[in-house]
Scaffold this motif. Structure first.
Motif, PDB file in Angstrom:
ATOM      1  N   ARG A  22       0.831  -1.199   0.000  1.00  0.00           N
ATOM      2  CA  ARG A  22       0.000   0.000   0.000  1.00  0.00           C
ATOM      3  C   ARG A  22       0.870   1.256   0.000  1.00  0.00           C
ATOM      4  O   ARG A  22       0.587   2.226  -0.699  1.00  0.00           O
ATOM      5  CB  ARG A  22      -0.917  -0.021   1.223  1.00  0.00           C
ATOM      6  CG  ARG A  22      -1.877   1.137   1.283  1.00  0.00           C
ATOM      7  CD  ARG A  22      -2.872   0.945   2.421  1.00  0.00           C
ATOM      8  NE  ARG A  22      -3.787   2.040   2.500  1.00  0.00           N
ATOM      9  CZ  ARG A  22      -4.863   2.196   1.748  1.00  0.00           C
ATOM     10  NH1 ARG A  22      -5.174   1.267   0.861  1.00  0.00           N
ATOM     11  NH2 ARG A  22      -5.653   3.240   1.867  1.00  0.00           N
ATOM     12  N   LEU A  23       1.963   1.209   0.762  1.00  0.00           N
ATOM     13  CA  LEU A  23       2.884   2.335   0.828  1.00  0.00           C
ATOM     14  C   LEU A  23       3.502   2.620  -0.540  1.00  0.00           C
ATOM     15  O   LEU A  23       3.624   3.781  -0.943  1.00  0.00           O
ATOM     16  CB  LEU A  23       3.975   2.049   1.863  1.00  0.00           C
ATOM     17  CG  LEU A  23       4.994   3.147   2.120  1.00  0.00           C
ATOM     18  CD1 LEU A  23       4.319   4.410   2.614  1.00  0.00           C
ATOM     19  CD2 LEU A  23       6.021   2.668   3.136  1.00  0.00           C
ATOM     20  N   ALA A  24       3.855   1.564  -1.265  1.00  0.00           N
ATOM     21  CA  ALA A  24       4.437   1.744  -2.597  1.00  0.00           C
ATOM     22  C   ALA A  24       3.440   2.404  -3.542  1.00  0.00           C
ATOM     23  O   ALA A  24       3.804   3.299  -4.320  1.00  0.00           O
ATOM     24  CB  ALA A  24       4.882   0.396  -3.153  1.00  0.00           C
ATOM     25  N   ALA A  25       2.182   1.998  -3.471  1.00  0.00           N
ATOM     26  CA  ALA A  25       1.154   2.586  -4.332  1.00  0.00           C
ATOM     27  C   ALA A  25       0.942   4.051  -3.990  1.00  0.00           C
ATOM     28  O   ALA A  25       0.853   4.914  -4.886  1.00  0.00           O
ATOM     29  CB  ALA A  25      -0.155   1.807  -4.196  1.00  0.00           C
ATOM     30  N   LEU A  26       0.877   4.365  -2.703  1.00  0.00           N
ATOM     31  CA  LEU A  26       0.652   5.751  -2.281  1.00  0.00           C
ATOM     32  C   LEU A  26       1.839   6.649  -2.621  1.00  0.00           C
ATOM     33  O   LEU A  26       1.670   7.812  -2.989  1.00  0.00           O
ATOM     34  CB  LEU A  26       0.345   5.808  -0.790  1.00  0.00           C
ATOM     35  CG  LEU A  26      -0.995   5.196  -0.371  1.00  0.00           C
ATOM     36  CD1 LEU A  26      -1.112   5.164   1.142  1.00  0.00           C
ATOM     37  CD2 LEU A  26      -2.149   5.958  -0.985  1.00  0.00           C
TER      38      LEU A  26
END
Length: 97
Positions: A22-26
């Motif tokens: 999720r962090l990578a997407a954000l």
């Protein structure tokens, strides 16, 4: 609350929760919004511009996932689809027919 502020807050939450995907997407979204801010006349990105940029990112992720599926790379396709779903959370719901 603007979309940019909401994404920054959610990046902090994802870091604390140790949600790497999720962090990578954000971070990808934040990067696109920063590029949009530095490329434009002002340093502030409006919500309309942010939504357009995120729609473009979702389309890119969806197209990439389709290509990965054609090539038999289900693992890469699932990652792209997950990122598209995360970005879709910040977009307004599309109107039905």
């Amino acid at each position: 609350m603007s979309i940019v502020t909401q994404i920054n807050d959610d990046i902090k939450k994802a870091m604390l929760a140790k949600e790497k995907e999720r962090l990578a997407a954000l971070r990808g979204v934040k990067s696109a919004l920063l590029l949009l801010a530095t490329g434009g006349a002002g340093s502030e990105v409006s919500d309309d511009d942010a939504i357009k940029a995120m729609q473009k990112l979702v389309k890119q992720r969806t197209d990439s996932a389709a290509i990965y599926r054609e090539q038999g790379r289900a693992d890469m396709a699932e990652e792209e689809e997950f990122q598209a779903n995360v970005i879709n959370e910040y977009l307004p719901a599309m109107m039905s027919e």
